[in-house]
Design a protein around this motif. Structure first.
Motif: not given
Length: 583
Positions: A200-206, A212-216, A219-223, A227-228
């Motif tokens: 839940n905490d990971h989803v909230q932060e993402t 920021t994730l898109r700019a860098l 997305e694939a690493r966050a996905g 999943a993990q």
């Protein structure tokens, strides 16, 4: 408050809502009595049929009685569920209300060490688990225990005590199995709740940092990380459910062995004419009725262990003392001189002092400017005034009273504060401006927006002041968010205005216009302006320069320029920078 166990929590709740639980218990007693009476009635019918004593009409009457019992059992079961679950839902409401109230009284230090996603998981999953323990587990345990006692009593006293003792021989094995399984269930659910919290905490932060994730391009690493974590949470939940499922084989094996013993010894008793066929039929039906109490016991243990694991996560948060004690008695702030007297402070866990022997006095209606290098303690000064933290040395007084003498609500209600990073809610621009003054008219809102140099920006939006800003004001620029927060502060008629680097995201032209508007708006109000731009404090009645948590310079703008210290050097640098930008 000491540690409270789950059973103490539920016990206290039951005492406060005893009427609902008593009504449910009485209905369950009716269900249990009718349920155990059905096999006896069937046994009588079987014996009467074997003896040829039942006529057509008598048989119809007996069957009608069985149907009436079935209908009564159905209605009573519906009734106790309505009573019980309504009460259990109230416990969920109480816990969430307590948790919300606790979180709103905590200071920044609590949220520095707590994760938002984890707190949300405790308010949802964990409260649900405790709610189930207070609802289904409590009454299922009562129902199962009552049914077990009545069924065993009917088997022993109403049919044959010898056959009852034989049939109950496998049950100690089931009790031992339940004890072993319940330990595993508790550990598995604790792990499952912890992993769900991390997910839940990971989803909230993402979601909060998706831009920021898109700019860098992450997305694939966050996905992959999502999943993990999802797999880890699913695996732990599956492990908990797997152990819960172990209750069923223990019940099934025990009842199968009991049934074999019943038919073996019961058939012998019938053969020896020590029992009638109707009695054996009734006994077999009673044995079948033990299925529910056994499954209920497994279900109750599972819910209790899940609730215990959840309560072990909830209880520390609910017992967490507030970061700042609201021990003041004064309900209203008396505007007057504001003074920091030899204030010293260090953040928890840090040896370096954020403020060291800071003394500053501001007369009513004056403006104090606070400047200095990054990390010099400027924002800390505002945090101590708002009592987000308490000073370790010295004191802060307002109107001749220490700030801790005021109730927190009274103190903070007398201060219009604009932080460095303003927070906007998922509402319209007008609602965000009127946050502290819900009854503000549209004219008052627009006037405050003009003072903050925001009105022209708002007019360019299709929906104007009714434009929804999105979560955390995502649809607005940084400068617009700051100006919404400034308008919010100016809308309230408070005796003290605190701007904590509130103009950092606007250009110099916008800053100049806002400062011109503020000069008139803050007339008669004490103001503290914290800024890294010296132009924002040039008109202040007193300017202090902090460096390393200490006051190294103080005076008016002209006085500080004449001293040719840090302030003068920084002023020349910023003026040169502004002239180059203008060129």
């Amino acid at each position: 408050m000491g540690t409270q166990t789950l059973l103490q929590l539920i016990g206290g709740f039951v005492r406060r809502h005893w009427r609902a639980y008593v009504a449910s218990a009485l209905m369950l007693v009716g269900v249990a009595v009718l349920t155990v009476w059905v096999p006896r009635q069937v046994g009588r019918i079987v014996d009467a049929l074997v003896a040829g004593e039942l006529s057509g009409m008598a048989m119809a009457r007996e069957l009608a009685v069985l149907v009436a019992m079935g209908v009564a059992i159905y209605l009573l079961r519906v009734g106790w569920r309505l009573q019980l679950f309504a009460a259990a839902y109230r416990l969920g409401v109480e816990l969430r209300t307590r948790l919300y109230a606790k979180l709103t009284t905590q200071g920044p230090q609590f949220f520095h060490r707590s994760r938002t996603g984890d707190l949300m998981a405790r308010a949802t999953n964990d409260v649900d688990a405790v709610e189930l323990a207070a609802g289904e587990a409590f009454l299922a345990g009562f129902d199962g225990t009552l049914t077990l006692v009545l069924v065993v009593a009917m088997m022993t006293l109403g049919v044959d005590w010898r056959l009852a003792l034989v049939a109950l021989l496998p049950f100690p094995f089931m009790a031992w199995s339940f004890w072993v399984i319940s330990q595993r269930v508790h550990d598995a659910w604790r792990e499952s709740l912890d992993r769900f919290s991390k997910l839940n905490d990971h989803v909230q932060e993402t979601v909060a940092g998706v831009r920021t994730l898109r700019a860098l391009g992450l997305e694939a690493r966050a996905g992959a990380e999502f999943a993990q974590r999802t797999k880890a949470a699913a695996d732990s939940s599956f492990e908990a459910l797997r152990w819960e499922a172990a209750y069923e084989p223990a019940v099934g094996g025990t009842l199968t062995l009991a049934t074999v013993l019943t038919f073996g010894f019961g058939g012998w008793f019938v053969w020896q004419q020590q029992m009638t066929l109707g009695q054996l039929t009734a006994f077999t039906m009673y044995l079948g009725q033990l299925i529910w109490p056994m499954f209920a016991m497994g279900w109750v243990l599972s819910l209790i262990e899940r609730g215990r694991a959840a309560w072990a996560r909830l209880d520390p948060v609910l017992r967490e003392p507030p970061g700042i004690d609201d021990c003041g008695s004064l309900e209203e702030v008396r505007p007057g001189p504001l003074a920091f007297e030899s204030v010293g402070f260090a953040y928890p866990g840090q040896s370096a002092r954020a403020l060291d022997d800071v003394s500053v006095a501001v007369a009513p209606g004056q403006t104090l400017g606070v400047v200095g290098p990054t990390g010099s303690g400027k924002s800390t000064l505002a945090s101590l005034l708002l009592r987000h933290y308490a000073p370790h040395e010295g004191r802060i007084t307002w109107g001749g009273e220490p700030v801790e003498a005021y109730r927190l609500a009274a103190l903070r209600g007398a201060i219009a504060w604009v932080p460095q990073e303003p927070f906007l809610f998922s509402a319209s621009i007008a609602q965000n401006i009127a946050l502290a003054k819900a009854d503000a008219t549209r004219e008052e809102i627009e006037h405050a927006a003009r003072l903050a140099d925001l009105h022209h920006d708002v007019r360019r939006f299709a929906d104007g002041y009714d434009t929804l800003v999105g979560e955390r004001g995502v649809t607005l620029s940084g400068g617009q968010r700051q100006r919404v927060a400034i308008a919010r502060a100016l809308l309230t008629d408070t005796p003290l205005l605190v701007l904590d680097d509130a103009l950092s995201a606007v250009d110099t032209g916008t800053e100049t216009r806002i400062l011109e508007h503020l000069r008139g708006a803050r007339a008669g109000r004490t103001a503290i302006i914290v800024s890294h731009r010296l132009s924002a404090v040039a008109d202040a009645d007193l300017i202090v320069v902090l460096k390393g948590g200490r006051v190294v310079e103080r005076g008016t703008h002209d006085e500080l320029l004449r001293r040719d210290g840090w302030y003068a050097a920084q002023w020349r640098y910023q003026q040169l920078e502004a002239s180059l930008d203008a060129a």
